[in-house]
Design a protein around this motif. Structure first.
Motif, PDB file in Angstrom:
ATOM      1  N   UNK A  43      13.764   1.722  -1.926  1.00 24.88           N
ATOM      2  CA  UNK A  43      12.877   2.755  -2.461  1.00 24.88           C
ATOM      3  C   UNK A  43      12.359   2.356  -3.841  1.00 24.88           C
ATOM      4  N   UNK A  44      11.118   2.731  -4.124  1.00 23.17           N
ATOM      5  CA  UNK A  44      10.531   2.630  -5.457  1.00 23.17           C
ATOM      6  C   UNK A  44      10.291   4.038  -5.989  1.00 23.17           C
ATOM      7  N   UNK A  98       9.592   9.254  -4.232  1.00 22.59           N
ATOM      8  CA  UNK A  98      10.026   7.882  -3.944  1.00 22.59           C
ATOM      9  C   UNK A  98       9.182   7.357  -2.794  1.00 22.59           C
ATOM     10  N   UNK A  99       9.024   6.039  -2.744  1.00 20.16           N
ATOM     11  CA  UNK A  99       8.201   5.460  -1.694  1.00 20.16           C
ATOM     12  C   UNK A  99       8.703   4.065  -1.331  1.00 20.16           C
ATOM     13  N   UNK A 100       8.332   3.646  -0.106  1.00 22.35           N
ATOM     14  CA  UNK A 100       8.598   2.297   0.378  1.00 22.35           C
ATOM     15  C   UNK A 100       7.284   1.710   0.852  1.00 22.35           C
ATOM     16  N   UNK A 101       6.901   0.568   0.321  1.00 18.46           N
ATOM     17  CA  UNK A 101       5.674  -0.092   0.741  1.00 18.46           C
ATOM     18  C   UNK A 101       5.975  -0.928   1.983  1.00 18.46           C
ATOM     19  N   UNK A 102       5.377  -0.543   3.123  1.00 21.34           N
ATOM     20  CA  UNK A 102       5.565  -1.279   4.366  1.00 21.34           C
ATOM     21  C   UNK A 102       4.601  -2.453   4.459  1.00 21.34           C
ATOM     22  N   UNK A 103       3.351  -2.238   4.038  1.00 19.88           N
ATOM     23  CA  UNK A 103       2.371  -3.323   3.961  1.00 19.88           C
ATOM     24  C   UNK A 103       1.333  -2.952   2.921  1.00 19.88           C
ATOM     25  N   UNK A 104       0.736  -3.980   2.305  1.00 22.32           N
ATOM     26  CA  UNK A 104      -0.255  -3.745   1.254  1.00 22.32           C
ATOM     27  C   UNK A 104      -1.208  -4.925   1.218  1.00 22.32           C
ATOM     28  N   UNK A 105      -2.454  -4.672   0.853  1.00 26.55           N
ATOM     29  CA  UNK A 105      -3.430  -5.761   0.860  1.00 26.55           C
ATOM     30  C   UNK A 105      -3.297  -6.627  -0.390  1.00 26.55           C
ATOM     31  N   UNK A 150      -4.391  -2.510  -3.210  1.00 29.70           N
ATOM     32  CA  UNK A 150      -5.102  -1.228  -3.106  1.00 29.70           C
ATOM     33  C   UNK A 150      -4.723  -0.491  -1.818  1.00 29.70           C
ATOM     34  N   UNK A 151      -5.231  -0.939  -0.665  1.00 34.92           N
ATOM     35  CA  UNK A 151      -4.912  -0.297   0.608  1.00 34.92           C
ATOM     36  C   UNK A 151      -3.465  -0.595   0.981  1.00 34.92           C
ATOM     37  N   UNK A 152      -2.738   0.435   1.420  1.00 37.11           N
ATOM     38  CA  UNK A 152      -1.325   0.235   1.733  1.00 37.11           C
ATOM     39  C   UNK A 152      -0.841   1.287   2.708  1.00 37.11           C
ATOM     40  N   UNK A 153       0.241   0.943   3.388  1.00 36.94           N
ATOM     41  CA  UNK A 153       0.973   1.887   4.225  1.00 36.94           C
ATOM     42  C   UNK A 153       2.360   2.040   3.629  1.00 36.94           C
ATOM     43  N   UNK A 154       2.765   3.281   3.396  1.00 36.61           N
ATOM     44  CA  UNK A 154       4.025   3.549   2.708  1.00 36.61           C
ATOM     45  C   UNK A 154       4.749   4.705   3.381  1.00 36.61           C
ATOM     46  N   UNK A 155       6.051   4.731   3.233  1.00 36.81           N
ATOM     47  CA  UNK A 155       6.827   5.938   3.520  1.00 36.81           C
ATOM     48  C   UNK A 155       7.003   6.656   2.193  1.00 36.81           C
ATOM     49  N   UNK A 156       6.587   7.921   2.135  1.00 38.05           N
ATOM     50  CA  UNK A 156       6.678   8.709   0.905  1.00 38.05           C
ATOM     51  C   UNK A 156       7.715   9.803   1.097  1.00 38.05           C
ATOM     52  N   UNK A 157       8.676   9.879   0.188  1.00 38.60           N
ATOM     53  CA  UNK A 157       9.708  10.909   0.234  1.00 38.60           C
ATOM     54  C   UNK A 157       9.414  11.983  -0.813  1.00 38.60           C
ATOM     55  N   UNK A 158       9.212  13.210  -0.344  1.00 38.50           N
ATOM     56  CA  UNK A 158       9.018  14.367  -1.202  1.00 38.50           C
ATOM     57  C   UNK A 158      10.350  15.103  -1.299  1.00 38.50           C
ATOM     58  N   UNK A 159      10.936  15.214  -2.494  1.00 39.61           N
ATOM     59  CA  UNK A 159      12.261  15.831  -2.589  1.00 39.61           C
ATOM     60  C   UNK A 159      12.212  17.340  -2.385  1.00 39.61           C
ATOM     61  N   UNK A 177       6.891  11.301   4.757  1.00 41.63           N
ATOM     62  CA  UNK A 177       5.605  11.112   5.412  1.00 41.63           C
ATOM     63  C   UNK A 177       5.281   9.626   5.502  1.00 41.63           C
ATOM     64  N   UNK A 178       4.906   9.173   6.684  1.00 38.10           N
ATOM     65  CA  UNK A 178       4.271   7.867   6.829  1.00 38.10           C
ATOM     66  C   UNK A 178       2.836   8.048   6.372  1.00 38.10           C
ATOM     67  N   UNK A 179       2.441   7.330   5.318  1.00 37.04           N
ATOM     68  CA  UNK A 179       1.152   7.582   4.677  1.00 37.04           C
ATOM     69  C   UNK A 179       0.354   6.296   4.555  1.00 37.04           C
ATOM     70  N   UNK A 180      -0.912   6.369   4.965  1.00 37.77           N
ATOM     71  CA  UNK A 180      -1.834   5.249   4.855  1.00 37.77           C
ATOM     72  C   UNK A 180      -2.877   5.579   3.781  1.00 37.77           C
ATOM     73  N   UNK A 181      -2.928   4.788   2.716  1.00 39.72           N
ATOM     74  CA  UNK A 181      -3.921   4.960   1.662  1.00 39.72           C
ATOM     75  C   UNK A 181      -5.016   3.918   1.832  1.00 39.72           C
ATOM     76  N   UNK A 182      -6.278   4.352   1.721  1.00 44.58           N
ATOM     77  CA  UNK A 182      -7.426   3.477   1.922  1.00 44.58           C
ATOM     78  C   UNK A 182      -7.991   2.976   0.595  1.00 44.58           C
ATOM     79  N   UNK A 183      -7.213   3.084  -0.453  1.00 50.20           N
ATOM     80  CA  UNK A 183      -7.485   2.549  -1.789  1.00 50.20           C
ATOM     81  C   UNK A 183      -6.252   2.888  -2.613  1.00 50.20           C
ATOM     82  N   UNK A 184      -6.164   2.368  -3.822  1.00 58.93           N
ATOM     83  CA  UNK A 184      -5.037   2.717  -4.680  1.00 58.93           C
ATOM     84  C   UNK A 184      -5.164   4.182  -5.097  1.00 58.93           C
TER      85      UNK A 184
END
Length: 282
Positions: free
Chosen positions: A16-17, A29-36, A40-49, A105-112
């Motif tokens: 976790x980051x 907290x988040x985990x970067x699964x893949x990033x360009x 900028x563009x990335x797929x992350x797991x985001x933990x909301x406490x 949440x599995x989250x896909x961001x299309x930019x930073x």
């Protein structure tokens, strides 16, 4: 920008980051699964406490696509529970966002992403907005599956991009595909296929057994397989750079239920990768 080929890593093994990779959202907290390559563009797991909330109104500077994989979160008065989905275009206003007991949440961001208070001067693109999909009460549709694939698999569509025809959907297989002793060809795509395993196990003949939390960023033109499942599975699937297609090799290869874990991973993930074992998701 391109992302490195990833097939496959278990999200549980990635550390976790604090906050998001763009430096925003302290307290999460988040985990970067893949990033360009540009970060900028990335797929992350985001933990909301538990007890988290955001001041509103606010908007995100990037498109944000998400699937709830654990817990429940409220956004604009809508409750997003298990496997609920949304696609919020850049500039979409969140008047409220909170979670009582926490959520992942599995989250896909299309930019930073950056979250800014108030509304943006340029409103979001309404053609891109998918405010809320609850797939649980909908029927699985086998008619949406490539007829080259085995019978029994089916899809629940979540989104199709009106401009690019990129798609996001849930994909399921019943057990006992493929029976032992059978052989199948490897296959690839002309686009990127992103996969996240939600339930069951998916056996890659060349990479090993992937279970809940398993993640792939399957680059175009890279062959994998054969593949099958003994217990069945459910996946979240997203295509990037166009609609889904399947390109099958002509040579059939033998399939085993117990292939060794042999991932193809970026260097940053290789040091964390471990074979699949049963454990909590993400």
């Amino acid at each position: 920008m391109a992302r490195e080929h990833t097939l496959f890593v278990m999200a549980q093994d990635i550390p976790w980051d604090e906050g998001l990779y763009s430096g925003t959202r302290p307290g999460l907290r988040s985990k970067v699964l893949s990033i360009d390559e540009a970060g900028t563009d990335a797929t992350v797991v985001v933990e909301y406490p538990a007890g988290w909330s955001a001041d509103g109104p606010e908007h995100c500077t990037a498109h944000e696509e998400f699937l709830v994989i654990e817990g429940e979160i409220e956004i604009n008065g809508i409750s997003y529970g298990m496997h609920n989905y949304g696609f919020f275009p850049a500039g979409y206003v969140r008047n409220s966002a909170s979670t009582s007991d926490g959520a992942k949440l599995l989250t896909m961001f299309y930019d930073a992403p950056q979250y800014q208070l108030g509304e943006t001067e340029e409103p979001h693109d309404p053609k891109l907005l998918v405010e809320h999909v609850d797939p649980l009460p909908t029927e699985w549709d086998p008619g949406l599956v490539d007829p080259q694939l085995s019978a029994g698999v089916a899809i629940k569509p979540l989104r199709t991009d009106p401009y690019t025809q990129e798609t996001s959907f849930l994909y399921m297989s019943p057990p006992h595909r493929v029976p032992p002793g059978m052989a199948k060809p490897q296959w690839t795509h002309s686009m990127v296929e992103e996969l996240f395993c939600l339930a069951g196990t998916y056996v890659w003949g060349d990479c090993g057994r992937m279970g809940p939390g398993g993640y792939c960023w399957w680059r175009e033109g890279v062959y994998h397989g054969p593949a099958g499942t003994d217990v069945g599975y459910m996946l979240f699937v997203r295509t990037v750079n166009g609609p889904l297609d399947n390109i099958f090799d002509t040579e059939k290869k033998p399939f085993s239920w117990d292939p060794p874990y042999n991932p193809q991973l970026p260097e940053r993930l290789r040091k964390h990768a471990k074979p699949f074992t049963e454990r909590p998701l993400a």
